[in-house]
Design an enzyme around this catalytic site. Structure first.
Site, mmCIF file in Angstrom:
data_model
loop_
_atom_site.group_PDB
_atom_site.id
_atom_site.type_symbol
_atom_site.label_atom_id
_atom_site.label_comp_id
_atom_site.label_asym_id
_atom_site.label_seq_id
_atom_site.Cartn_x
_atom_site.Cartn_y
_atom_site.Cartn_z
ATOM 1 N N ASN A 210 26.613 -14.839 -43.261
ATOM 2 C CA ASN A 210 26.539 -16.266 -43.604
ATOM 3 C C ASN A 210 25.093 -16.642 -43.899
ATOM 4 O O ASN A 210 24.206 -15.792 -43.874
ATOM 5 C CB ASN A 210 27.129 -17.113 -42.475
ATOM 6 C CG ASN A 210 26.398 -16.890 -41.173
ATOM 7 O OD1 ASN A 210 25.214 -17.175 -41.054
ATOM 8 N ND2 ASN A 210 27.102 -16.351 -40.181
ATOM 9 N N LYS A 289 32.289 4.252 -49.395
ATOM 10 C CA LYS A 289 32.246 3.030 -50.194
ATOM 11 C C LYS A 289 33.637 2.731 -50.788
ATOM 12 O O LYS A 289 34.280 3.636 -51.357
ATOM 13 C CB LYS A 289 31.230 3.224 -51.334
ATOM 14 C CG LYS A 289 30.973 1.979 -52.106
ATOM 15 C CD LYS A 289 29.948 2.257 -53.199
ATOM 16 C CE LYS A 289 29.967 1.129 -54.201
ATOM 17 N NZ LYS A 289 29.314 1.479 -55.445
ATOM 18 N N ASP A 306 34.477 -15.073 -28.279
ATOM 19 C CA ASP A 306 33.572 -16.215 -28.303
ATOM 20 C C ASP A 306 32.456 -16.022 -27.276
ATOM 21 O O ASP A 306 32.686 -16.030 -26.069
ATOM 22 C CB ASP A 306 34.365 -17.485 -27.984
ATOM 23 C CG ASP A 306 33.540 -18.718 -28.293
ATOM 24 O OD1 ASP A 306 33.963 -19.504 -29.134
ATOM 25 O OD2 ASP A 306 32.456 -18.883 -27.684
ATOM 26 N N ILE A 307 31.228 -15.857 -27.764
ATOM 27 C CA ILE A 307 30.081 -15.586 -26.880
ATOM 28 C C ILE A 307 29.792 -16.806 -26.012
ATOM 29 O O ILE A 307 29.654 -16.709 -24.787
ATOM 30 C CB ILE A 307 28.829 -15.232 -27.717
ATOM 31 C CG1 ILE A 307 29.120 -14.031 -28.619
ATOM 32 C CG2 ILE A 307 27.627 -14.965 -26.819
ATOM 33 C CD1 ILE A 307 28.064 -13.755 -29.666
ATOM 34 N N PHE A 323 25.802 -24.924 -30.245
ATOM 35 C CA PHE A 323 25.547 -25.609 -31.512
ATOM 36 C C PHE A 323 26.897 -25.774 -32.204
ATOM 37 O O PHE A 323 27.828 -25.012 -31.951
ATOM 38 C CB PHE A 323 24.590 -24.804 -32.398
ATOM 39 C CG PHE A 323 23.158 -25.249 -32.274
ATOM 40 C CD1 PHE A 323 22.456 -25.031 -31.104
ATOM 41 C CD2 PHE A 323 22.522 -25.915 -33.326
ATOM 42 C CE1 PHE A 323 21.148 -25.456 -30.975
ATOM 43 C CE2 PHE A 323 21.218 -26.348 -33.206
ATOM 44 C CZ PHE A 323 20.525 -26.120 -32.029
ATOM 45 N N LYS A 341 34.978 -25.399 -24.466
ATOM 46 C CA LYS A 341 34.177 -24.243 -24.026
ATOM 47 C C LYS A 341 33.436 -24.540 -22.721
ATOM 48 O O LYS A 341 32.650 -23.728 -22.261
ATOM 49 C CB LYS A 341 33.172 -23.853 -25.128
ATOM 50 C CG LYS A 341 33.838 -23.483 -26.454
ATOM 51 C CD LYS A 341 32.856 -22.827 -27.417
ATOM 52 C CE LYS A 341 33.453 -22.653 -28.801
ATOM 53 N NZ LYS A 341 32.684 -21.745 -29.652
HETATM 54 O O1 PMT Z 1 19.532 -20.353 -38.844
HETATM 55 P P1 PMT Z 1 19.223 -21.571 -39.667
HETATM 56 O O2 PMT Z 1 19.171 -21.280 -41.156
HETATM 57 O O3 PMT Z 1 17.984 -22.302 -39.187
HETATM 58 O O4 PMT Z 1 20.439 -22.602 -39.502
HETATM 59 C C1 PMT Z 1 20.680 -23.206 -38.281
HETATM 60 C C2 PMT Z 1 22.192 -23.271 -37.995
HETATM 61 C C3 PMT Z 1 22.848 -24.190 -39.001
HETATM 62 C C4 PMT Z 1 22.821 -21.879 -38.049
HETATM 63 C C5 PMT Z 1 22.323 -23.842 -36.527
HETATM 64 O O5 PMT Z 1 21.743 -25.103 -36.472
HETATM 65 C C6 PMT Z 1 23.783 -23.922 -36.109
HETATM 66 O O6 PMT Z 1 24.504 -24.864 -36.366
HETATM 67 N N1 PMT Z 1 24.250 -22.859 -35.400
HETATM 68 C C7 PMT Z 1 25.677 -22.702 -35.003
HETATM 69 C C8 PMT Z 1 26.460 -22.194 -36.174
HETATM 70 C C9 PMT Z 1 27.914 -21.947 -35.819
HETATM 71 O O7 PMT Z 1 28.329 -20.846 -35.809
HETATM 72 O O8 PMT Z 1 28.597 -23.031 -35.445
HETATM 73 P P2 PMT Z 1 30.157 -23.009 -35.020
HETATM 74 O O9 PMT Z 1 30.522 -24.451 -34.982
HETATM 75 O O10 PMT Z 1 30.940 -22.087 -35.870
HETATM 76 O O11 PMT Z 1 30.115 -22.379 -33.577
HETATM 77 C C10 PMT Z 1 29.995 -23.187 -32.391
HETATM 78 C C11 PMT Z 1 29.205 -22.475 -31.349
HETATM 79 O O12 PMT Z 1 29.908 -21.311 -30.903
HETATM 80 C C12 PMT Z 1 27.814 -21.992 -31.758
HETATM 81 O O13 PMT Z 1 26.935 -22.243 -30.685
HETATM 82 C C13 PMT Z 1 28.009 -20.489 -31.966
HETATM 83 O O14 PMT Z 1 26.792 -19.764 -31.658
HETATM 84 C C14 PMT Z 1 29.092 -20.184 -30.961
HETATM 85 N N2 PMT Z 1 29.944 -19.029 -31.270
HETATM 86 C C15 PMT Z 1 30.754 -19.021 -32.361
HETATM 87 C C16 PMT Z 1 31.593 -17.937 -32.590
HETATM 88 C C17 PMT Z 1 31.580 -16.864 -31.674
HETATM 89 N N3 PMT Z 1 32.352 -15.792 -31.872
HETATM 90 N N4 PMT Z 1 30.779 -16.881 -30.611
HETATM 91 C C18 PMT Z 1 29.959 -17.947 -30.395
HETATM 92 O O15 PMT Z 1 29.216 -17.946 -29.409
#
Ligand code: PMT
Length: 402
Positions: A210, A289, A306-307, A323, A341
């Site tokens: 991403n 490939k 989910d971490i 986030f 969560k």
């Molecule tokens: O890296 P930059 O270019 O500076 O951009 C910053 C950012 C936009 C990436 C950052 O500000 C941000 O929003 N990060 C979270 C991105 C995300 O994956 O959001 P989400 O809504 O999909 O996930 C929610 C939360 O679950 C996040 O804290 C994510 O780290 C966590 N997660 C998601 C999936 C997973 N399998 N495990 C997780 O821990």
């Protein structure tokens, strides 16, 4: 006029090169109208003589548990009762291990068990010893027992290595002891941050990823260091260089990020999940490939663990900040993640707009917690990170006093 003594401090010096810095600590503490008495372990006396501390404190230095003259004058029980505060600086890995297991086989360890006053320890040791899981486990136990941990700091070490393990400077230890407040917002705290994207391989040359650049997470690491925290950054592939004091753990996939975060989260005070972790990964990575034959093709993707959710439901658990990257209905989705969560806080940002979010140098955040929220308008990610770290420190304080 002689000013009144306002605190009686029992300073314990253990074996380590930083023992010489404790002489300065005695001097600074006495300037603050404290009475200081010093206890030295045998190992400490290999680095500095008791005479130095006797001269600086104005009192004989206690060194032996079963010293006839000392037991008559001020035995270990009396010393423990006398003190308003027991301060161990430097605190070696050995003394931390003994305190955490209740071993009492010399003057200092016996004093610790006999003391009922607040205890502060300022660890100092080689960075590898500091990073050993058992040392971190021992420190966590001491924290759970109500011991206040000051530092350590990162930087060059006497052994020639670099990393965490330097004793906090005497002037900062003194300030913390006198005001009973850390000099910086996250002094003595450890912060674990995930940053950047993950890469989910399809075959030897292709992967799914991403747009995350890591800028937000790396800025948070810098801001936490500036507030005195020790910081570990688990980072997906990005082209950024972290602050020299950050412990960097590089990963590629969501599975690797999960493993590296979960094996550390129990030893940290704060976890901030900034990483854009892939929600799904291909079940199978082709060894060769993938060739283009068919007009259409498909890949089966499987949901990743989910971490963030796993960190928040682990024990012991850090103050957990997620986030949320949203393209619509930001508050509803973010609050949903906060509840589902079981997070302490969630920082939500709009993504897919012209400015802010992924890749950009700027971002805006709406931060939510159970009974409150705060908005940070669009600004440089470094500035934003400082504000978010200050808010996290404030919320942690609030949580610990309610
Ligand atoms: O890296 P930059 O270019 O500076 O951009 C910053 C950012 C936009 C990436 C950052 O500000 C941000 O929003 N990060 C979270 C991105 C995300 O994956 O959001 P989400 O809504 O999909 O996930 C929610 C939360 O679950 C996040 O804290 C994510 O780290 C966590 N997660 C998601 C999936 C997973 N399998 N495990 C997780 O821990």
């Amino acid at each position: 006029m002689v000013s009144k003594i306002n605190k009686k401090i029992l300073l314990a010096v253990t074996g380590g090169i930083a023992a010489y810095k404790s002489a300065e600590l005695v001097r600074l503490l006495r300037k603050e109208n404290t009475e200081v008495r010093v206890v030295m372990t045998r190992a400490a006396q290999q680095f500095v003589t008791p005479l130095t501390f006797q001269a600086l404190s104005g009192h004989p230095v206690a060194t032996e548990l079963l010293d006839v003259s000392q037991e008559n004058a001020m035995g270990h029980i009396n010393l423990a009762r006398w003190a308003d505060m027991l301060v161990v600086a430097p605190a070696s890995a050995d003394i931390i291990a003994k305190f955490s297991h209740g071993i009492a086989d010399d003057l200092l360890t016996t004093l610790y068990l006999a003391s009922e006053c607040p205890v502060y320890i300022a660890p100092a040791m080689n960075q590898a010893m500091w990073n050993k899981v058992v040392t971190q486990e021992n420190l966590k136990r001491l924290e759970q027992h109500g011991i206040n941990i000051i530092g350590p700091e990162a930087g060059d070490q006497a052994c020639g290595e670099r990393g965490y393990g330097r004793m906090t400077e005497p002037v900062d230890i003194c300030a913390q002891l006198i005001t009973n407040k850390p000099t910086s917002l996250l002094q003595g705290k450890s912060v674990l941050i995930s940053a950047g994207p993950t890469r989910e391989p399809l075959d030897p040359v292709r992967y799914i990823t991403n747009r995350s650049s890591g800028k937000m997470g790396y800025a948070l690491a810098d801001a936490a260091i500036a507030e005195g925290a020790t910081v570990t950054l688990v980072s997906g592939p990005v082209s950024l260089v972290p602050h020299s004091e950050v412990s960097l753990v590089k990963v590629e996939t969501a599975v690797q990020m999960y493993d590296e975060v979960l094996q550390r989260s129990g030893f940290h005070d704060v976890y901030i999940g900034t990483a854009a972790v892939a929600d799904y990964s291909p079940g199978e990575i082709k060894q060769k490939k993938i060739k283009k034959h068919a007009e259409q093709t498909s890949i089966t993707l499987y949901k990743n663990k989910d971490i963030l959710g796993a960190v928040a439901s682990s024990t012991p658990r850090p103050f957990t900040v997620g986030f949320a990257a949203e393209t619509d209905d930001l508050e509803r989705y973010a609050r949903g993640k906060l509840e589902r969560k079981k997070l302490d806080m969630i920082a939500a940002n709009w993504v897919g707009k012209d400015v802010g979010g992924f890749e950009d140098d700027k971002n805006a955040l709406q931060v939510f917690w159970r009974n409150g929220q705060q908005t940070f308008e669009l600004m440089d990610k470094n500035e934003l990170a400082k504000k978010l770290i200050a808010l996290i420190a404030e919320r942690m304080d609030e949580k610990s006093t309610t």
